[in-house]
Design a protein around this motif. Structure first.
Motif, PDB file in Angstrom:
ATOM      1  N   LEU A  94       0.836  -1.204   0.000  1.00 43.08           N
ATOM      2  CA  LEU A  94       0.000   0.000   0.000  1.00 43.08           C
ATOM      3  C   LEU A  94       0.866   1.248   0.000  1.00 43.08           C
ATOM      4  O   LEU A  94       0.638   2.181  -0.786  1.00 43.08           O
ATOM      5  CB  LEU A  94      -0.910  -0.014   1.225  1.00 43.08           C
ATOM      6  CG  LEU A  94      -1.736   1.249   1.498  1.00 43.08           C
ATOM      7  CD1 LEU A  94      -2.729   1.492   0.378  1.00 43.08           C
ATOM      8  CD2 LEU A  94      -2.456   1.130   2.843  1.00 43.08           C
ATOM      9  N   VAL A  95       1.859   1.281   0.876  1.00 46.38           N
ATOM     10  CA  VAL A  95       2.749   2.444   0.987  1.00 46.38           C
ATOM     11  C   VAL A  95       3.501   2.675  -0.321  1.00 46.38           C
ATOM     12  O   VAL A  95       3.552   3.797  -0.842  1.00 46.38           O
ATOM     13  CB  VAL A  95       3.751   2.255   2.144  1.00 46.38           C
ATOM     14  CG1 VAL A  95       4.816   3.349   2.124  1.00 46.38           C
ATOM     15  CG2 VAL A  95       3.026   2.256   3.482  1.00 46.38           C
ATOM     16  N   ASP A  96       4.088   1.603  -0.869  1.00 46.90           N
ATOM     17  CA  ASP A  96       4.879   1.747  -2.094  1.00 46.90           C
ATOM     18  C   ASP A  96       4.024   2.196  -3.273  1.00 46.90           C
ATOM     19  O   ASP A  96       4.459   3.011  -4.098  1.00 46.90           O
ATOM     20  CB  ASP A  96       5.574   0.428  -2.426  1.00 46.90           C
ATOM     21  CG  ASP A  96       6.687   0.091  -1.434  1.00 46.90           C
ATOM     22  OD1 ASP A  96       7.068   0.975  -0.656  1.00 46.90           O
ATOM     23  OD2 ASP A  96       7.164  -1.063  -1.446  1.00 46.90           O
ATOM     24  N   THR A  97       2.795   1.671  -3.353  1.00 44.53           N
ATOM     25  CA  THR A  97       1.899   2.071  -4.446  1.00 44.53           C
ATOM     26  C   THR A  97       1.468   3.521  -4.295  1.00 44.53           C
ATOM     27  O   THR A  97       1.398   4.278  -5.272  1.00 44.53           O
ATOM     28  CB  THR A  97       0.663   1.160  -4.482  1.00 44.53           C
ATOM     29  OG1 THR A  97       1.073  -0.193  -4.733  1.00 44.53           O
ATOM     30  CG2 THR A  97      -0.314   1.588  -5.580  1.00 44.53           C
ATOM     31  N   ALA A  98       1.182   3.939  -3.063  1.00 43.76           N
ATOM     32  CA  ALA A  98       0.774   5.328  -2.818  1.00 43.76           C
ATOM     33  C   ALA A  98       1.895   6.293  -3.179  1.00 43.76           C
ATOM     34  O   ALA A  98       1.665   7.330  -3.815  1.00 43.76           O
ATOM     35  CB  ALA A  98       0.377   5.499  -1.355  1.00 43.76           C
ATOM     36  N   ARG A 105      -7.315   8.747  -1.251  1.00 42.51           N
ATOM     37  CA  ARG A 105      -7.817   7.580  -0.524  1.00 42.51           C
ATOM     38  C   ARG A 105      -8.886   6.835  -1.319  1.00 42.51           C
ATOM     39  O   ARG A 105      -8.830   5.603  -1.454  1.00 42.51           O
ATOM     40  CB  ARG A 105      -8.381   8.006   0.839  1.00 42.51           C
ATOM     41  CG  ARG A 105      -8.972   6.865   1.667  1.00 42.51           C
ATOM     42  CD  ARG A 105      -9.353   7.360   3.052  1.00 42.51           C
ATOM     43  NE  ARG A 105      -8.166   7.723   3.811  1.00 42.51           N
ATOM     44  CZ  ARG A 105      -7.476   6.852   4.560  1.00 42.51           C
ATOM     45  NH1 ARG A 105      -7.850   5.588   4.649  1.00 42.51           N
ATOM     46  NH2 ARG A 105      -6.418   7.263   5.227  1.00 42.51           N
ATOM     47  N   HIS A 106      -9.899   7.542  -1.822  1.00 50.54           N
ATOM     48  CA  HIS A 106     -10.977   6.837  -2.525  1.00 50.54           C
ATOM     49  C   HIS A 106     -10.489   6.251  -3.850  1.00 50.54           C
ATOM     50  O   HIS A 106     -11.026   5.246  -4.326  1.00 50.54           O
ATOM     51  CB  HIS A 106     -12.179   7.768  -2.738  1.00 50.54           C
ATOM     52  CG  HIS A 106     -12.031   8.749  -3.862  1.00 50.54           C
ATOM     53  ND1 HIS A 106     -11.400   9.963  -3.714  1.00 50.54           N
ATOM     54  CD2 HIS A 106     -12.435   8.686  -5.164  1.00 50.54           C
ATOM     55  CE1 HIS A 106     -11.437  10.622  -4.863  1.00 50.54           C
ATOM     56  NE2 HIS A 106     -12.046   9.868  -5.754  1.00 50.54           N
ATOM     57  N   GLU A 107      -9.464   6.848  -4.433  1.00 53.17           N
ATOM     58  CA  GLU A 107      -8.904   6.317  -5.671  1.00 53.17           C
ATOM     59  C   GLU A 107      -8.122   5.032  -5.402  1.00 53.17           C
ATOM     60  O   GLU A 107      -8.197   4.073  -6.179  1.00 53.17           O
ATOM     61  CB  GLU A 107      -8.010   7.369  -6.326  1.00 53.17           C
ATOM     62  CG  GLU A 107      -8.778   8.601  -6.787  1.00 53.17           C
ATOM     63  CD  GLU A 107      -7.883   9.764  -7.200  1.00 53.17           C
ATOM     64  OE1 GLU A 107      -8.397  10.724  -7.808  1.00 53.17           O
ATOM     65  OE2 GLU A 107      -6.667   9.715  -6.904  1.00 53.17           O
ATOM     66  N   MET A 108      -7.386   5.008  -4.294  1.00 56.86           N
ATOM     67  CA  MET A 108      -6.668   3.796  -3.904  1.00 56.86           C
ATOM     68  C   MET A 108      -7.647   2.671  -3.584  1.00 56.86           C
ATOM     69  O   MET A 108      -7.445   1.518  -3.964  1.00 56.86           O
ATOM     70  CB  MET A 108      -5.782   4.082  -2.687  1.00 56.86           C
ATOM     71  CG  MET A 108      -4.580   4.952  -2.955  1.00 56.86           C
ATOM     72  SD  MET A 108      -3.242   4.068  -3.809  1.00 56.86           S
ATOM     73  CE  MET A 108      -2.631   3.048  -2.478  1.00 56.86           C
ATOM     74  N   ALA A 109      -8.718   3.018  -2.882  1.00 57.07           N
ATOM     75  CA  ALA A 109      -9.692   2.012  -2.473  1.00 57.07           C
ATOM     76  C   ALA A 109     -10.406   1.387  -3.665  1.00 57.07           C
ATOM     77  O   ALA A 109     -10.824   0.221  -3.618  1.00 57.07           O
ATOM     78  CB  ALA A 109     -10.710   2.628  -1.515  1.00 57.07           C
TER      79      ALA A 109
END
Length: 238
Positions: A94-98, A105-109
């Motif tokens: 999650l951290v590396d992708t962000a 947040r909603h785009e990651m989700a």
């Protein structure tokens, strides 16, 4: 002061022109403040001020507020302090992708395995569906972390790449990391630029004397889902 700060944020992030229009984004704003690493005392103070503006309870603002501890009496504003409440090691993908994409947040989700791919030139592309303002966009990742996360999710049979995003994930901080990295990867030396090609900080930021490559700022802004150069100063200023 809190209401003014919130109004400026809502205008930059969502194009809101009035506090009434911005009302729906109170939760997102408070999460943004938490992601910046502000103390529980500060965030709760902001929540109380917004609750007063909108004549609501703080529990109706759409955010899970952090608990205030005695240790928080001293304001801890650095990213590293806030990350102490969030395990980067346990959430490495999650951290590396962000950091590689700068997604909200909603785009990651909402990210699915099929939304990540390599283009003809070998760049890792992330397709954002229904981003800011309901717009779709293509984001160029700065490394292959999103692709690795997508492949792992696909192998596990997951519909979404990240089934859960912890509330205390400092996504805004990672968004700033991406903005700086992407800008630096494409920017020209501002000292060699003249006229409209160079962006010179003004207003409060004029004191820094910083100069930026305007074209690179705009390109980075578009990656983040903005269409304005001036909002980039928040991410790039020293």
């Amino acid at each position: 002061m809190t209401a003014v700060r919130f109004a400026k944020w809502a205008r930059a992030e969502h194009g809101c022109k009035t506090l009434d229009e911005a009302h729906q984004y109170t939760g997102e704003y408070l999460q943004y403040r938490m992601d910046k690493g502000l103390s529980a005392w500060t965030v709760r103070r902001d929540a109380a001020a917004l609750a007063k503006v909108y004549q609501r309870q703080t529990t109706d603002l759409g955010a899970t507020l952090p608990r205030r501890e005695r240790a928080d009496i001293t304001q801890h504003r650095s990213k590293e302090t806030w990350r102490g409440h969030f395990s980067e090691n346990r959430n490495r993908a999650l951290v590396d992708t962000a950091k590689a994409t700068g997604l909200r947040r909603h785009e990651m989700a909402a990210l699915r395995p099929q939304d990540v791919y390599k283009d003809a030139s070998g760049r890792v592309i992330v397709q954002v569906i229904d981003g800011k303002g309901g717009k779709d966009r293509l984001v160029t990742a700065i490394n292959d972390a999103p692709l690795r996360a997508a492949e792992a999710a696909k192998a596990a049979g997951q519909e979404r790449i990240f089934a859960h995003i912890p509330n205390r994930t400092p996504l805004h901080a990672y968004r700033a990391d991406y903005a700086a990295a992407y800008y630096n990867s494409i920017a020209r030396d501002p000292a060699t630029l003249r006229g409209h090609d160079v962006y010179i900080c003004r207003g409060h930021d004029a004191q820094t004397g910083q100069r930026f490559d305007r074209a690179a700022m705009l390109a980075t802004s578009e990656m983040l889902g903005h269409e304005r150069v001036d909002v980039m100063v928040v991410y790039l200023r020293g």
